[in-house]
Design an enzyme around this catalytic site. Sequence first.
Site, PDB file in Angstrom:
ATOM      1  N   THR A 105     -30.718  -0.025  -8.009  1.00 49.00           N
ATOM      2  CA  THR A 105     -30.872  -0.359  -9.426  1.00 49.00           C
ATOM      3  C   THR A 105     -29.837   0.426 -10.230  1.00 49.00           C
ATOM      4  O   THR A 105     -29.377   1.486  -9.801  1.00 49.00           O
ATOM      5  CB  THR A 105     -32.301  -0.072  -9.919  1.00 49.00           C
ATOM      6  OG1 THR A 105     -32.609   1.301  -9.697  1.00 49.00           O
ATOM      7  CG2 THR A 105     -33.311  -0.957  -9.206  1.00 49.00           C
ATOM      8  N   THR A 116     -29.248   2.537 -12.984  1.00 50.43           N
ATOM      9  CA  THR A 116     -29.223   3.977 -13.242  1.00 50.43           C
ATOM     10  C   THR A 116     -29.345   4.777 -11.949  1.00 50.43           C
ATOM     11  O   THR A 116     -28.659   5.792 -11.779  1.00 50.43           O
ATOM     12  CB  THR A 116     -30.345   4.361 -14.227  1.00 50.43           C
ATOM     13  OG1 THR A 116     -30.184   3.579 -15.418  1.00 50.43           O
ATOM     14  CG2 THR A 116     -30.312   5.831 -14.572  1.00 50.43           C
ATOM     15  N   CYS A 117     -30.193   4.322 -11.051  1.00 50.70           N
ATOM     16  CA  CYS A 117     -30.398   5.046  -9.790  1.00 50.70           C
ATOM     17  C   CYS A 117     -29.113   5.083  -8.963  1.00 50.70           C
ATOM     18  O   CYS A 117     -28.720   6.125  -8.441  1.00 50.70           O
ATOM     19  CB  CYS A 117     -31.508   4.388  -8.969  1.00 50.70           C
ATOM     20  SG  CYS A 117     -33.079   4.252  -9.837  1.00 50.70           S
ATOM     21  N   HIS A 118     -28.462   3.940  -8.880  1.00 52.51           N
ATOM     22  CA  HIS A 118     -27.281   3.795  -8.025  1.00 52.51           C
ATOM     23  C   HIS A 118     -26.010   4.374  -8.654  1.00 52.51           C
ATOM     24  O   HIS A 118     -25.212   5.000  -7.956  1.00 52.51           O
ATOM     25  CB  HIS A 118     -27.080   2.310  -7.713  1.00 52.51           C
ATOM     26  CG  HIS A 118     -26.041   2.047  -6.678  1.00 52.51           C
ATOM     27  ND1 HIS A 118     -26.229   2.333  -5.344  1.00 52.51           N
ATOM     28  CD2 HIS A 118     -24.794   1.517  -6.778  1.00 52.51           C
ATOM     29  CE1 HIS A 118     -25.146   1.987  -4.661  1.00 52.51           C
ATOM     30  NE2 HIS A 118     -24.268   1.495  -5.508  1.00 52.51           N
TER      31      HIS A 118
END
Length: 161
Positions: free
Chosen positions: A46, A48-50
Amino acid sequence: MTIKVGDKLPEAKFRVMTADGVQVRGTDDIFKGKKVALFAVPGAYTGTCHKTHLPSIFLNAYAIKDKGVNTIAIVSVNDAFVMNAWKRDTDERDEAIFLADGNAEFTKAIGMELDASGNGLGIRSKRYSMVVEDGVVKKFNLEPAPGKVEVSGGDTLLGQL
């Protein structure tokens, strides 16, 4: 129950991809007798996560380990196959263990579930980081919003070690 500093992590099962396939690892397998930097994200790949959270971890991984951390662990409510692909695509120096909490067993047990069903994502994990020593939470950084990395990134955790 919402986890807090001083609490012992509850027993839960994670799935981890190994050369022999998917293996089950319990909380004790990951945390007992170790100092662990644990990072939780709402979802593999996703935005922000990535693009933000994982890079902040890997940019600081050597320095985090130099401060006495035995293991860097990344947990998400995803299956072991997705977590393995995400590790392959992001962890070029094999610096972290990617823990699949596919049924949100661990996430729910520590009170960190996030209902993202409005976005079609179901139950996920809130974004946080923690330092865990021998299964006990020593530092805990919970993001106020899942789309931000202001207090849970690798740089913040490094500064707390």
